[in-house]
Structures are given as structure tokens and as C-alpha cells.
Motif scaffolding. Structure first.
Motif, short mmCIF file in Angstrom:
data_model
loop_
_atom_site.label_atom_id
_atom_site.label_comp_id
_atom_site.label_asym_id
_atom_site.label_seq_id
_atom_site.Cartn_x
_atom_site.Cartn_y
_atom_site.Cartn_z
N ARG A 67 48.00 45.40 37.30
CA ARG A 67 48.11 44.48 36.16
C ARG A 67 49.58 44.19 35.88
O ARG A 67 50.39 45.11 35.83
N TYR A 68 49.87 42.91 35.70
CA TYR A 68 51.22 42.50 35.34
C TYR A 68 51.16 41.79 33.99
O TYR A 68 50.49 40.75 33.86
N ASP A 69 51.82 42.37 33.01
CA ASP A 69 51.80 41.82 31.65
C ASP A 69 50.36 41.60 31.18
O ASP A 69 50.05 40.59 30.54
N GLY A 70 49.49 42.54 31.54
CA GLY A 70 48.10 42.50 31.10
C GLY A 70 47.16 41.73 32.00
O GLY A 70 45.94 41.80 31.84
N GLN A 71 47.68 41.00 32.98
CA GLN A 71 46.85 40.19 33.87
C GLN A 71 46.63 40.90 35.20
O GLN A 71 47.58 41.38 35.83
N GLU A 72 45.39 40.98 35.63
CA GLU A 72 45.10 41.57 36.94
C GLU A 72 45.57 40.62 38.03
O GLU A 72 45.21 39.43 38.04
#
Length: 280
Positions: A67-72
Motif C-alpha cells: 500500500r502506498y499512501d493507503g492505496q493498494e
């Protein structure tokens, strides 16, 4: 809150001709916070570079989540990852092969900017800023990458990674191809840039001494698994795992007497490990 979260990551490559699959990364969990450097350290084949490549979308993820900044992001296609290019960048190991020798430094640094829609004039201004940021003169823009030393080339590579002002840079053995004095200057440059810009680093290295110089937290990998993960001071000064102690003993020191002592201690540990394979 973490900027990058790696949760139970597995990267497995199929064996050749129906051979046994090779597990490069085995259920790894770690994270990188904003403005932080997390060092990944381990021997060759420990999976540290594969983790960085998985974050960049360059290695297939068998299972787990990134996850990057909450996004998978582990399942994104190349087209879907394109908007992330401005937020996640990379500095590769070898400055002699990562830069096109037929391109001028201005062309190398302008390329990501032009792809992002910058005009030639604004890109030229940004190139001057980037060269100043990495300690190179503005006149370097008109020279070819092949004209520079290894340390200077790596500064150009760092400038290229910073061109779009990313939040995270994956540094894959960025100083291992450089001599010791140049290594120190490039490492200090990375620290200075982080202090000025707040960029976060996922810093991959086989040398725990190098990792200690730049990291806030350190993850030690062995055979695809994290065997120790904690603050840099704790991991590099008060390790809890025998393999981390082995890496510390393998890191060279300037004092020849201490170096001989460390070599003797390392040899003694290897003899114990050969008698008891579970020791490490």
C-alpha cells in the motif's frame, strides 16, 4: 501514519523445467513513514532488492499487499501505475549503466519532466535547480553522462530521481559501485537532500555500515525473511539476532587491529554455525 506499507509480501519465481519454485521474499512485513529512511540490509540473495523491485512494480507479487499512501498498488497495471511515477522514484546501483551515455545531462534530467508535460523552458530551469541540489555546476547540463566520474554520474542519477519531487525514492545499492571516499560524499548528499525536501528513502544495501549512516530504522533480511526490524541504533548497536551480529562483524572498519579482531570473531562464529546450522 505510514507512507509505504508492505504486508505479508511473498515473491515466488517458478522453477525451470517444472523445477521447484524459488521464494525470493517470504512473508515480509515492514513500513516506511514520511520523511524517513528505512534500510534493507542482507547478503546477496536475501530478497532485499526484490522487495524494492516489487514496490516499483518490476517484480511479480505472489501474495500479500503493498500500500502506498493507503492505496493498494501490487496489482496495478503499467498504465495504472503511471500517475505514481511522480511520487515513487528509484536510484539504481550502477551509475555507468543506468544513464544513457549518448544523452546530455540536460536531456537525461528533462526526460521525465517533458513526459509530465513541462515546457522546454521550464524544464531547463528545473534542470539547473536539480544540478545545484546535487552539487554539480550548471554547465554540467551540456555535457554527456559518459564524461563524468562514477560519483558524478550517481549525482546525476539522484537528480533524475528527484526531478518530479517524489515522496519516496527506492535506493538500490546506490553506492556499492563507488570507491569509499565517493560513497561517503554521496551518502551525505542523500541525507542533506532528505533534510531539505523531506523525501523518504527505502535504502537497499548489503553493507550494514552504509545503512547505519543514513537510516532511521533497519530491517535485516536472511533468505527472504525479516529476522530483525527496529531503530537504527538498536539494530546496529544492540542486535537481538545472531545473523545481524554476523553482518556487523563483516562490515569493514578503518582500524587494522579491530579489523583483525572482527575477522577472528566472524571466523569463530562460522565454525560454531557449521557445527550447529540453527545457530544463525
Amino acid at each position: 501514519m505510514s507512507l509505504l506499507e508492505i504486508d505479508d509480501l511473498v515473491v515466488r519465481y517458478p522453477g525451470r523445467r517444472r523445477g521447484r519454485a524459488f521464494t525470493a521474499v517470504d512473508h515480509v512485513t515492514l513500513d516506511v513513514r514520511p520523511h524517513e529512511t528505512v534500510g534493507l540490509v542482507g547478503e546477496s540473495g536475501s530478497g532485499k532488492t526484490t522487495i524494492g523491485r516489487a514496490v516499483l512494480g518490476l517484480a511479480p507479487v505472489t501474495s500479500g499487499r503493498i500500500r502506498y499512501d493507503g492505496q493498494e498498488i501490487q496489482s496495478l497495471t503499467r498504465a495504472q501505475r503511471r500517475p505514481l511515477a511522480a511520487r515513487i522514484q528509484v536510484v539504481f546501483q550502477d551509475p555507468y549503466t543506468s544513464l544513457n551515455p549518448a544523452m546530455t545531462v540536460e536531456d537525461i534530467l528533462s526526460e521525465p519532466l517533458r513526459a509530465a508535460g513541462w515546457t522546454r523552458a521550464t524544464a531547463r530551469g528545473r534542470v539547473v535547480e536539480l544540478l545545484d541540489q546535487v552539487g554539480l555546476p550548471a554547465g554540467a547540463a551540456d555535457r554527456f553522462a559518459r564524461e563524468f566520474s562514477g560519483g558524478q554520474r550517481q549525482r546525476v542519477a539522484i537528480a533524475r530521481a528527484l526531478a518530479l519531487e517524489p515522496e519516496l525514492v527506492v535506493c538500490d545499492e546506490p553506492v556499492s559501485a563507488l570507491d569509499l571516499s565517493t560513497q561517503d560524499r554521496v551518502l551525505q548528499l542523500l541525507v542533506d537532500i532528505q533534510e531539505r525536501t523531506g523525501v523518504a528513502y527505502l535504502f537497499v544495501s548489503h553493507d550494514i555500515g552504509v545503512v547505519r549512516h543514513v537510516s532511521h530504522r533497519v530491517a535485516v533480511l536472511r533468505q527472504g525473511r525479516v529476522v530483525e526490524f527496529g531503530s537504527c541504533a538498536q539494530v546496529t548497536s544492540r542486535p537481538t539476532h545472531a545473523f545481524t551480529e554476523e553482518l556487523l562483524l563483516a562490515s569493514p572498519v578503518a582500524d587494522p587491529v579491530r579489523q583483525r579482531e572482527r575477522r577472528a570473531m566472524r571466523q569463530a562464529r562460522r565454525e560454531v554455525a557449521s557445527a550447529d546450522p540453527l545457530h544463525l
